[in-house]
Design an enzyme around this catalytic site. Structure first.
Site, PDB file in Angstrom:
ATOM      1  N   LYS B  93       0.841  -1.192   0.000  1.00  0.00           N
ATOM      2  CA  LYS B  93       0.000   0.000   0.000  1.00  0.00           C
ATOM      3  C   LYS B  93       0.875   1.241   0.000  1.00  0.00           C
ATOM      4  O   LYS B  93       1.964   1.177   0.580  1.00  0.00           O
ATOM      5  CB  LYS B  93      -0.959   0.012   1.192  1.00  0.00           C
ATOM      6  CG  LYS B  93      -0.334  -0.149   2.557  1.00  0.00           C
ATOM      7  CD  LYS B  93       0.316   0.921   3.349  1.00  0.00           C
ATOM      8  CE  LYS B  93       0.214   2.335   3.155  1.00  0.00           C
ATOM      9  NZ  LYS B  93       1.056   3.093   4.170  1.00  0.00           N
ATOM     10  N   ASP B 171       0.559   8.748   3.469  1.00  0.00           N
ATOM     11  CA  ASP B 171       1.150   7.406   3.484  1.00  0.00           C
ATOM     12  C   ASP B 171       0.667   6.636   4.718  1.00  0.00           C
ATOM     13  O   ASP B 171       0.139   5.538   4.579  1.00  0.00           O
ATOM     14  CB  ASP B 171       2.683   7.470   3.401  1.00  0.00           C
ATOM     15  CG  ASP B 171       3.278   6.083   3.323  1.00  0.00           C
ATOM     16  OD1 ASP B 171       3.360   5.533   2.222  1.00  0.00           O
ATOM     17  OD2 ASP B 171       3.604   5.519   4.389  1.00  0.00           O
TER      18      ASP B 171
END
Lengths: 310, 310
Positions: B93, B171
């Site tokens: 991810k 993030d």
């Protein structure tokens, strides 16, 4: 079609695009009839007028569908209210301020068994389907998009385009992206972008994009709202069987310099034919690819400040 | 499972997350085996090492799948090359730098009859599925997300997070959004956002989001990379049957103040179990909702400049 069976449509947001395009298109579509308008300032002679969607819904006026022609920032709230009231919904482009809000509307339309139609008017320009057919079997090497127009001419006094969520030059640029994503056989994605923002504004007045696909397509787009001359709305495509060009926003198609097609656009009557057909079937049509490309561009772009815009 | 049948995985990008999580998880997953690594600088004792995916592919080393642990900006090019070479692909991810590039990879995986798995490791935290089950039938009124950590501790020397496309505080923030979009029964969308950008950086160090759904949910999120104390990774949910809280990034679940669950996370072994199962079926799993929320946020947000970050 018998007028009793016509889809009774209420236009929500009687601004420039509604007056310039939707009113006429509804009057020309055999399966559609303009039943009402909702706008805090504007109205049309002989058509029941309300200051808001809420007031229209509360009035008991009979209608089947809404055409949402407001700025995108408030479109989703209105679309959700219309769907919740059992109405079909047509969304002007861009279909919302974000990808996720239109996804949420699609889920709501499905639960309500109503039609949600995210329109991309440029996809109904006459060059689009012939271009798509030609590109289906060719190897596509490079694409150059130039989409340049005078913002003062096309968006006179529209402050919302300069506010966060107002899209800036992507308001016209998304028309090019809606054609691009229709004519190509594979998805494209943006790899680099520069946004040029006037010192006094929150949205870009120009943008440069590079895009590709999983086959290594060399794609570039230049969007610019500053030119004051004639519009340039052109997509040039290099293929293994020679070049194609879509000009004038989709009115003209050229193959190797030969003019194949030059027709008036007539985009909006086709939109209403499609909408009434979808509503008749209870089906939705929502392609978010153009909007995702714009959101992606904002996510990965570099920003540069340019001269203030007044 | 017989070791001969194990899915032979090559790790591409042997950085922090690969060393901290993936190597161990592959060694624990019964159906997986680490076959090689590709990284210009790093290698592991006893594992065939190559400077790049291209060199690995050219070497003739046998492997079935790649785990892409590079920064997102270059992930799609590598994923497309691996899929084109007939390999299954696991994406750390965020699954890519943009929504559209992962959409393009999904199309390519389908054409290649290979698995594309976009992982969201936080969704495998122990509190997530119990929270999802509880929320399926409740009316959800409000959600507050606090996702705060010290960037110097969690991303030491990682310059890519500050470059365009590097996500900044999204993030870690996208981990919260990946949990949010898993536990809720309906899609959410961002309605307002502020990004706080250090004067010398291209991505935000903090962000404030407001989000909702078509039922009027009151949602707010605060992401911050500046705090230097203990991490705060919390999602608080107000429902018609009282409050739920997910704490410590999904390790703890509380209902009305009562601790229901407090377990180690163990997210990555579950990821590899899922990946080998998907690869066995030739199926893909790609949910882009968290990434679309981030792209949407960049599209509609206001930006503020804050103190430079060194």
């Amino acid at each position: 079609m018998d007028p009793q069976d016509a889809c009774r449509i209420a236009i929500i947001g009687l601004g420039k695009v509604a007056r310039d395009r939707h009113v006429d298109a509804i009057s020309r579509a055999p399966g559609a009839r303009l039943a009402a308008t909702a706008d805090p300032q504007a109205s049309l002679p002989g058509i029941p007028a309300f200051p808001s969607l809420e007031a229209l819904l509360a009035s008991g006026t009979g209608f089947d569908a809404v055409a949402l022609c407001t700025p995108p920032a408030i479109r989703t709230r209105l679309a959700a209210a219309a769907l919740a009231a059992g109405k079909h919904v047509l969304l002007e482009k861009p279909p919302g301020a974000t990808v996720a809000e239109v996804t949420a509307l699609t889920h709501l339309a499905h639960r309500q068994h109503r039609t949600l139609y995210a329109t991309w008017h440029s996809r109904h320009a006459p060059a689009v389907e012939p271009a798509r057919a030609r590109l289906a079997t060719r190897r596509i090497r490079a694409i150059r998009i130039d989409w340049k127009e005078d913002v003062r001419h096309w968006h006179p006094g529209q402050d919302w385009i300069w506010e966060p969520g107002g899209f800036g030059v992507f308001d016209p640029g998304i028309n090019a992206l809606s054609i691009l994503t229709r004519i190509l056989p594979r998805p494209v994605f943006v790899t680099d972008a520069e946004l040029l923002l006037p010192a006094n504004r929150a949205t870009p007045i120009a943008a440069h994009l590079r895009f590709t696909d999983t086959e290594g397509l060399d794609g570039r787009a230049a969007f610019d709202w500053r030119p004051t001359g004639p519009e340039d709305w052109t997509i040039r495509i290099e293929t293994d069987e020679g070049p194609l060009a879509i000009e004038r926003g989709g009115r003209r198609l050229l193959e190797g310099g030969l003019l194949l097609l030059d027709q008036p656009k007539a985009e909006y009557p086709a939109i209403y034919s499609r909408f009434t057909a979808l509503a008749g079937q209870g089906a939705s049509e929502v392609d978010l690819a153009p909007l995702a490309l714009v959101a992606d561009t904002f996510l990965l772009s570099r920003r540069h400040t340019v001269e203030a815009f007044h």
